[in-house]
Design an enzyme around this catalytic site. Structure first.
Site, mmCIF file in Angstrom:
data_model
loop_
_atom_site.group_PDB
_atom_site.id
_atom_site.type_symbol
_atom_site.label_atom_id
_atom_site.label_comp_id
_atom_site.label_asym_id
_atom_site.label_seq_id
_atom_site.Cartn_x
_atom_site.Cartn_y
_atom_site.Cartn_z
ATOM 1 N N LYS A 160 11.678 -6.322 -2.719
ATOM 2 C CA LYS A 160 10.779 -6.774 -3.793
ATOM 3 C C LYS A 160 11.483 -6.668 -5.152
ATOM 4 O O LYS A 160 11.329 -7.536 -6.009
ATOM 5 C CB LYS A 160 9.488 -5.948 -3.794
ATOM 6 C CG LYS A 160 8.566 -6.187 -2.609
ATOM 7 C CD LYS A 160 7.993 -7.592 -2.513
ATOM 8 C CE LYS A 160 7.005 -7.928 -3.616
ATOM 9 N NZ LYS A 160 6.345 -9.247 -3.366
ATOM 10 N N TYR A 195 11.682 -2.421 2.029
ATOM 11 C CA TYR A 195 10.614 -3.245 1.445
ATOM 12 C C TYR A 195 10.724 -3.283 -0.075
ATOM 13 O O TYR A 195 10.803 -4.354 -0.687
ATOM 14 C CB TYR A 195 9.238 -2.710 1.860
ATOM 15 C CG TYR A 195 8.101 -3.239 1.004
ATOM 16 C CD1 TYR A 195 7.769 -4.592 1.013
ATOM 17 C CD2 TYR A 195 7.366 -2.393 0.160
ATOM 18 C CE1 TYR A 195 6.742 -5.089 0.206
ATOM 19 C CE2 TYR A 195 6.344 -2.879 -0.646
ATOM 20 C CZ TYR A 195 6.034 -4.233 -0.623
ATOM 21 O OH TYR A 195 5.028 -4.719 -1.422
ATOM 22 N N THR A 207 5.256 -5.192 -6.917
ATOM 23 C CA THR A 207 4.668 -3.896 -6.596
ATOM 24 C C THR A 207 5.262 -2.792 -7.461
ATOM 25 O O THR A 207 6.422 -2.877 -7.883
ATOM 26 C CB THR A 207 4.937 -3.579 -5.105
ATOM 27 O OG1 THR A 207 4.684 -2.192 -4.855
ATOM 28 C CG2 THR A 207 6.389 -3.857 -4.714
ATOM 29 N N ASP A 208 4.471 -1.728 -7.666
ATOM 30 C CA ASP A 208 5.004 -0.578 -8.399
ATOM 31 C C ASP A 208 6.093 0.150 -7.610
ATOM 32 O O ASP A 208 6.825 0.970 -8.161
ATOM 33 C CB ASP A 208 3.875 0.396 -8.788
ATOM 34 C CG ASP A 208 3.134 1.000 -7.596
ATOM 35 O OD1 ASP A 208 3.448 0.660 -6.448
ATOM 36 O OD2 ASP A 208 2.224 1.835 -7.836
ATOM 37 N N GLU A 209 6.199 -0.156 -6.299
ATOM 38 C CA GLU A 209 7.188 0.553 -5.476
ATOM 39 C C GLU A 209 8.621 0.244 -5.900
ATOM 40 O O GLU A 209 9.545 0.964 -5.527
ATOM 41 C CB GLU A 209 6.978 0.238 -3.987
ATOM 42 C CG GLU A 209 5.596 0.660 -3.526
ATOM 43 C CD GLU A 209 5.404 0.666 -2.009
ATOM 44 O OE1 GLU A 209 6.387 0.872 -1.290
ATOM 45 O OE2 GLU A 209 4.262 0.454 -1.585
HETATM 46 P P1 NAD Z 1 -0.028 -9.281 3.601
HETATM 47 O O1 NAD Z 1 1.048 -8.745 4.480
HETATM 48 O O2 NAD Z 1 -1.455 -8.975 3.927
HETATM 49 O O3 NAD Z 1 0.073 -10.871 3.492
HETATM 50 C C1 NAD Z 1 1.278 -11.546 3.374
HETATM 51 C C2 NAD Z 1 1.033 -13.004 3.687
HETATM 52 O O4 NAD Z 1 2.266 -13.710 3.524
HETATM 53 C C3 NAD Z 1 0.570 -13.250 5.135
HETATM 54 O O5 NAD Z 1 -0.502 -14.160 5.149
HETATM 55 C C4 NAD Z 1 1.790 -13.838 5.808
HETATM 56 O O6 NAD Z 1 1.470 -14.720 6.878
HETATM 57 C C5 NAD Z 1 2.465 -14.554 4.647
HETATM 58 N N1 NAD Z 1 3.902 -14.726 4.835
HETATM 59 C C6 NAD Z 1 4.808 -13.774 5.209
HETATM 60 N N2 NAD Z 1 6.031 -14.301 5.278
HETATM 61 C C7 NAD Z 1 5.920 -15.603 4.892
HETATM 62 C C8 NAD Z 1 6.846 -16.668 4.725
HETATM 63 N N3 NAD Z 1 8.153 -16.499 4.990
HETATM 64 N N4 NAD Z 1 6.388 -17.866 4.305
HETATM 65 C C9 NAD Z 1 5.053 -18.060 4.061
HETATM 66 N N5 NAD Z 1 4.140 -17.088 4.213
HETATM 67 C C10 NAD Z 1 4.564 -15.871 4.623
HETATM 68 O O7 NAD Z 1 0.357 -8.777 2.150
HETATM 69 P P2 NAD Z 1 -0.577 -8.360 0.927
HETATM 70 O O8 NAD Z 1 -0.922 -6.925 1.063
HETATM 71 O O9 NAD Z 1 -1.645 -9.372 0.765
HETATM 72 O O10 NAD Z 1 0.479 -8.482 -0.262
HETATM 73 C C11 NAD Z 1 0.639 -9.715 -0.971
HETATM 74 C C12 NAD Z 1 1.698 -9.529 -2.041
HETATM 75 O O11 NAD Z 1 1.297 -8.470 -2.908
HETATM 76 C C13 NAD Z 1 3.057 -9.139 -1.482
HETATM 77 O O12 NAD Z 1 4.041 -9.828 -2.211
HETATM 78 C C14 NAD Z 1 3.151 -7.648 -1.738
HETATM 79 O O13 NAD Z 1 4.481 -7.239 -1.932
HETATM 80 C C15 NAD Z 1 2.338 -7.511 -3.006
HETATM 81 N N6 NAD Z 1 1.697 -6.203 -3.189
HETATM 82 C C16 NAD Z 1 0.895 -5.678 -2.225
HETATM 83 C C17 NAD Z 1 0.288 -4.446 -2.449
HETATM 84 C C18 NAD Z 1 -0.643 -3.819 -1.432
HETATM 85 O O14 NAD Z 1 -1.070 -2.683 -1.621
HETATM 86 N N7 NAD Z 1 -1.004 -4.512 -0.354
HETATM 87 C C19 NAD Z 1 0.509 -3.743 -3.639
HETATM 88 C C20 NAD Z 1 1.346 -4.321 -4.598
HETATM 89 C C21 NAD Z 1 1.920 -5.557 -4.374
#
Ligand code: NAD
Length: 319
Positions: free
Chosen positions: A150, A146, A122-124
């Site tokens: 990351k 968080y 993430t950009d965060e």
């Molecule tokens: P989300 O919270 O919707 O989904 C996370 C998934 O991971 C869920 O299905 C959860 O059940 C699973 N999970 C959590 N802990 C786990 C573990 N210990 N073992 C196996 N599975 C596990 O998240 P998202 O928004 O889809 O984000 C996905 C990735 O993208 C993350 O790594 C996040 O940091 C990154 N990201 C998200 C955003 C955003 O805006 N949502 C932006 C940049 C990066």
């Protein structure tokens, strides 16, 4: 090609899995713990596809990884605890999954000879930037548990490349929106509240700026990194639309013909980053990445999805 998608029942991972099955001939294994944020319904339309197998489990469980990893060429790692507010209340789960879980996954990928490991970040991790935009060489200055977890996992992934020669590629994207996002994040939270005729909670003065990226553009970016990126490299992925939270709230209010009386001011998030902004020149020039969604049409189709799928998000809120 055999791909392990961690977190494939979450928001972004489920869109990515759908894209892989649609656009490639890959065999996909999803490993997902199904936390509150994971929902099998996100991939419900894909269950039964002979190229997909689903395993419920924790990325921090080496026994499961030893079972799944043999024969896997590529890992695309989404699984994470992902909500900043939850990390402020309790950071432990973020360290366990995002840091320890990622290290466990990297160890298993090395041990079983996986070829490529795409680490979705993430950009965060860059912190907050008042002016200009971060490039991939900007320092890591995360401010929430968080983003700190990351950042730690990014460094572990890159260290694994240097130490063990695993072909690791890191993506750092801006804020995603789109269908099937759990309604704790601001866009689906506001949409579902406005649909119910409730007020929406706006943090502080609403001046915080975010760059908004449609989830399908993010998946396109990840796929370009997987197929065309270089080992050991980091790629920023953004949507190119920066808005203050106040501006975003205005757009959503307009979409529901609601006024500012539908907004409730709440105390600001502790340590709230003022602005995020990524420079995506590297992904554009090296990989040909260009976001396809403009925010107006992307928001309209997202709102329509929440209107058409009330069962999905109502169940999610109860679970
Ligand atoms: P989300 O919270 O919707 O989904 C996370 C998934 O991971 C869920 O299905 C959860 O059940 C699973 N999970 C959590 N802990 C786990 C573990 N210990 N073992 C196996 N599975 C596990 O998240 P998202 O928004 O889809 O984000 C996905 C990735 O993208 C993350 O790594 C996040 O940091 C990154 N990201 C998200 C955003 C955003 O805006 N949502 C932006 C940049 C990066």
């Amino acid at each position: 090609m055999r791909v392990l998608v961690t977190g494939g029942a979450g928001f972004i991972g489920s869109h990515y899995t759908r894209m892989l099955l649609r656009d490639t001939d890959a065999y996909v294994t999803i490993l997902d713990k199904l936390t509150y944020a994971g929902n099998l319904a996100n991939v419900g339309d894909l269950i039964g596809d002979p190229r997909l197998r689903f395993r419920k489990g924790d990325i921090d469980d080496r026994t499961i990884l030893d079972d799944l990893m043999p024969g896997i060429d590529t890992v695309v790692h989404f699984a994470a605890e992902s909500h900043v507010d939850r990390s402020i209340e309790n950071g432990g789960a973020f360290v366990r999954t995002n840091v320890l879980g990622t290290q466990r996954l990297l160890d298993a990928a090395v041990a079983h000879g996986a070829r490529t490991f795409v680490h979705v970040s993430t950009d965060e991790v860059y912190g907050s930037i008042a002016e200009g935009s971060w490039t991939e060489t900007s320092p890591l200055l995360p401010n929430s548990p968080y983003s700190a977890s990351k950042a730690a996992s990014d460094l572990l992934a890159l260290a694994c490349h240097r130490t063990h020669g695993l072909d690791v590629r890191v993506t750092r994207s801006s804020n995603n929106y789109g269908p099937m996002q759990f309604p704790e994040k601001v866009i689906p939270l506001f949409i579902t509240r406005l649909m119910a005729g409730d007020q929406v909670p706006l943090y502080g003065d609403g001046r915080n700026v975010r760059d908004w990226l449609h989830v399908e553009d993010h998946c396109q970016g990840i796929e370009l990194v997987r197929t065309k990126g270089r080992p050991g490299e980091i790629y920023n992925i953004g949507g190119g639309t920066e808005l203050s939270n106040r501006e975003l709230t205005g757009l959503l209010l307009d979409a529901f013909a609601a006024g500012w009386s539908s907004v409730r001011r709440v105390p600001d998030r502790r340590g709230h980053d003022l602005r995020y902004s990524v420079d995506c020149g590297k992904a554009r020039d090296e990989l040909g990445y260009r976001p396809r969604f403009d925010l107006t049409s992307g928001l309209a189709s997202t709102i329509q999805w929440y209107r058409d799928n009330a069962d999905w998000w109502r169940k999610g809120l109860v679970a």
